[in-house]
Write an enzyme that holds these catalytic residues in place. Structure first.
Site, PDB file in Angstrom:
ATOM      1  CG  ASP A  76      16.820  33.228  -4.381  1.00  0.00           C
ATOM      2  OD1 ASP A  76      16.240  34.218  -4.191  1.00  0.00           O
ATOM      3  OD2 ASP A  76      17.104  32.958  -5.655  1.00  0.00           O
ATOM      4  CG  HIS A 228      21.809  33.129  -2.017  1.00  0.00           C
ATOM      5  ND1 HIS A 228      22.419  33.673  -3.035  1.00  0.00           N
ATOM      6  CD2 HIS A 228      21.081  32.102  -2.703  1.00  0.00           C
ATOM      7  CE1 HIS A 228      22.149  33.193  -3.973  1.00  0.00           C
ATOM      8  NE2 HIS A 228      21.371  32.137  -3.892  1.00  0.00           N
TER       9      HIS A 228
END
Length: 725
Positions: A76, A228
């Site tokens: 992300d 991430h």
């Protein structure tokens, strides 16, 4: 039309900065995160279902699970220029694929990374443009977030996607009455909502080992793993992948894209036509704005260094100059007592010429006055003749321009020292005496006087007063010590006649004949010095239009003079010294620095809108404080009242922008090979030397002069002359 191109450049610059702020700034972001709400409106099949929610069809929404021994790695908040390439390298090393949920802001700024994701077989999903909690947003804001995110994807990789992960999302059982309507709305727009099964919690930076442990599924269960590749230091995530990928592969897991794991068609759709063009244009504009901003930041750093260096030099060298000339034992040489010739070039100076000539008649040094009437049409010469003053001669000529008028005056001069002034300027009683004393040193070929603004009571006049005292006279003290004085002001200057003859007199090659002749003096080996006590009072332009015209000519003429004398950079002797010291300083402080100076104010506005506001304000006031200190010191040296410095902040905000546009237009004129004509400035004749008896005005002035009324006038340096290339 003359303002059009500079204005377009400014508008384009502002648009690029606003685009940069739009993409980079947090101003549009909404970081509110809604606390958990009730779940009674969420179907049990969703709460108890898998991490993928498909609400696209008219039938009830369904959830999907990942098959056993399949792992879907998701990343992300990217792409990030530092960490995303390292994550991609690890995936490529272990022949693994994943899904990258990118934000529109990051995808717009780093399109090459998005293209690499697609080219290397990874899937890309949307993560909104500015990362807000969509449960707080209206449907129109959600539509905007998605469309901008898709626009960035189209420009970066030529695709659009049907995958979406809401910011701040979690597992399926965390869906509540606030987030469920968002998922249904996204489904109605054709998106699949992708949540996660396992949160590696790499955002907490617990260490690579802990990340691997938390990302490992129980048994053979297929999972969507949340990681991430942006949002901070992701070195632990990269290190964890180096362990996690081979360990999971050894356990029989396969790393795959989401649609492959579900046995569904690819989430990517190629875009063509207008959609592709708009995306490409968007990414191109963002790239341009980023590059331009980076260049401006470099420019701001340069101007910051230049400002500090200049002010430092001005303070130190001006202090040294003041100590030298104010020593009781300081003398230029033998006192100059012989008569000198004062040349007054005049063109339509009806309103000012009487004050000018009468101020000279009050001089405490023996002089002859030669008024060169350059084809005036308002009876200027007749006014001087009617005064019937001793030692005043009028030389008439057809309109040929100020340089020709001065050369004509030099030819009629009877003395070896020639003082030049403008037809709208008045001298104090001691001005000529103070101006010629440096010629006691036989090395001195020219002397610059101290030009003062007489009409300083209005705002524009007050701004110019600050500029004259600080920007001109403090500069001249610095240049005097460095022996590279760039300009003898047309309003008050003196020359050794022999020096003028050696350099060929006043030249018509440039629009700044005063700068041109000064540079020629330096190159011929003469010293050019500054006489601060030789004060002359001149009338500065009182309107923005007139100020523009004057400064446009000054800027363009200075650039012409620099170009004309450019060979001094490579020559030897006095010419080479001036070329390697004087020309760089003049170019930096009179051409480059003013062009970049408005960046200080541009970034002030940018910082106020997009942040960081506090640091921006502190930096701007820091620069203003430095300028205020220098201005106060300059006013102290010139024994001026400090009250005019009240307008300094406003001068820096408005006056600096005007000078920037003027200089920009001068650059455009120079680069395009344009021609600039002399432009006449209207004067009122209100300036008189301090303590002088006011000259008659109106009908009394006409009666005294013996002629009829006439039109306005201008400074001698700004006459409406014939065109000069």
């Amino acid at each position: 039309m003359r303002y059009l191109l500079p204005s377009l450049i400014l508008v384009a610059l502002l648009a690029m900065l606003m685009l940069r702020g739009y993409v980079h700034s947090e101003i549009l972001a909404d970081h509110r995160v809604r606390p958990p709400a009730a779940t009674d409106q969420v179907p049990d099949r969703i709460l108890d279902g898998g991490p993928v929610i498909d609400a696209r069809a008219a039938t009830p929404a369904k959830s999907l699970d990942i098959p056993d021994r399949r792992l879907v790695l998701t990343f992300d908040d990217g792409p990030d220029p530092e960490w995303t390439p390292k994550v991609l390298d690890k995936l490529k090393e272990y022949d693994a694929h994943g899904v990258f949920f990118v934000t529109g802001t990051m995808a717009s700024r780093y399109p090459a990374l998005v293209k690499r994701m697609v080219d290397e077989g990874h899937e890309v999903g949307l993560h909104t443009f500015n990362h807000p909690d969509l449960s707080y947003q209206s449907s129109s804001r959600i539509d905007w977030e998605l469309s901008q995110n898709q626009l960035a994807l189209a420009g970066a990789a030529g695709i659009r996607t049907s995958l979406f992960r809401p910011p701040y999302s979690s597992f399926a059982d965390a869906m509540d009455n606030k987030s469920w309507p968002v998922a249904r709305y996204l489904g109605s727009l054709g998106y699949i909502t992708v949540l996660d099964t396992i949160d590696s919690e790499d955002w907490k930076r617990p260490g690579a080992a802990a990340i691997v442990e938390r990302a490992t599924p129980k048994g053979d269960r297929g999972s969507i793993v949340l990681m991430h590749d942006s949002g901070g230091d992701r070195s632990q995530t990269v290190a964890a992948l180096d362990r996690y990928l081979p360990q999971m592969r050894a356990k029989g897991f396969t790393f795959t894209n989401l649609t492959e794991a579900l046995g569904a068609p690819s989430a990517h759709t190629r875009v063509t036509g207008p959609e592709l063009w708009k995306g490409t244009a968007w990414v191109g504009a963002v790239t341009l704005s980023d590059n331009l901003t980076d260049a401006l930041v470099v420019g701001l750093s340069v101007i910051g260094v230049l400002v500090l260096v200049r002010f430092g030099l001005m303070l130190v060298l001006s202090f040294a100059h003041a100590r030298k000339v104010r020593r009781r034992d300081f003398r230029w040489g033998e006192e100059i007592t012989e008569p000198v010739t004062v040349l007054v070039p005049a063109y339509n100076e009806r309103e000012c010429i009487t004050n000018t000539v009468r101020s000279l008649m009050d001089s405490d040094h023996p002089i002859e006055i030669v008024v060169i009437d350059d084809g005036s049409t308002d009876g200027t010469a007749d006014i001087v003749d009617a005064l019937r003053l001793p030692n005043v001669r009028v030389v008439r000529q057809e309109n040929q321009g100020k340089p020709a008028a001065l050369n004509n005056g030099i030819a009629h001069a009877r003395h070896d020292i020639v003082v030049m002034m403008d037809g709208d300027t008045v001298f104090e009683r001691s001005t000529v005496r103070e101006l010629v004393q440096p010629f006691g040193d036989p090395r001195v070929g020219a002397v610059a006087g101290n030009a003062k603004v007489g009409n300083r009571d209005r705002l524009i006049g007050s701004w110019q007063h600050i500029e004259y005292v600080m920007g001109f006279n403090l500069d001249r003290r610095m240049y005097d010590v460095l022996r590279c004085m760039p300009t003898i002001p047309g309003a008050v200057g003196a020359f050794r006649r022999r020096a003028l003859e050696r350099v060929g007199g006043m030249s018509e090659d440039t629009l700044a004949e005063d700068t041109d002749i000064t540079m020629a003096m330096h190159r011929d080996g003469w010293h050019v010095v500054y006489a601060e006590r030789a004060r002359a009072w001149t009338e500065a332009p009182e309107s923005v239009r007139q100020l523009w015209s004057q400064r446009y000519r000054w800027s363009y003429g200075t650039m012409q003079a620099i170009w004309k004398h450019r060979r001094a950079l490579v020559e030897r002797g006095p010419s080479g010294r001036f070329g390697r010291v004087g020309l760089p300083l003049v170019s930096l402080f009179m051409v480059l620095a003013p062009l970049l100076a408005p960046l200080i104010d541009v970034f002030l506005l940018y910082g106020l809108v997009f942040g960081p506001t506090q640091k921006t304000i502190v930096a701007w006031f820091g620069v203003l404080l430095v300028q205020a200190v220098c201005a106060a010191y300059a006013f102290r040296l010139d024994r001026e009242r400090m009250r005019h410095l009240i307008s300094l902040p406003l001068q820096q905000i408005l006056y600096r922008q005007l000078m920037y546009v003027v200089l920009l237009q001068s650059w455009i004129t120079a680069l395009t090979g344009g021609r600039l004509r002399w432009q006449k400035l209207r004067r009122t004749g209100v300036v008189e030397a301090p303590g002088a008896v006011p000259a008659p005005r109106g009908r009394d002035a006409d009666a005294h002069a013996g002629v009829g009324s006439g039109a306005g006038s201008r400074t001698g340096a700004d006459a409406d002359r014939r065109p000069v290339a």
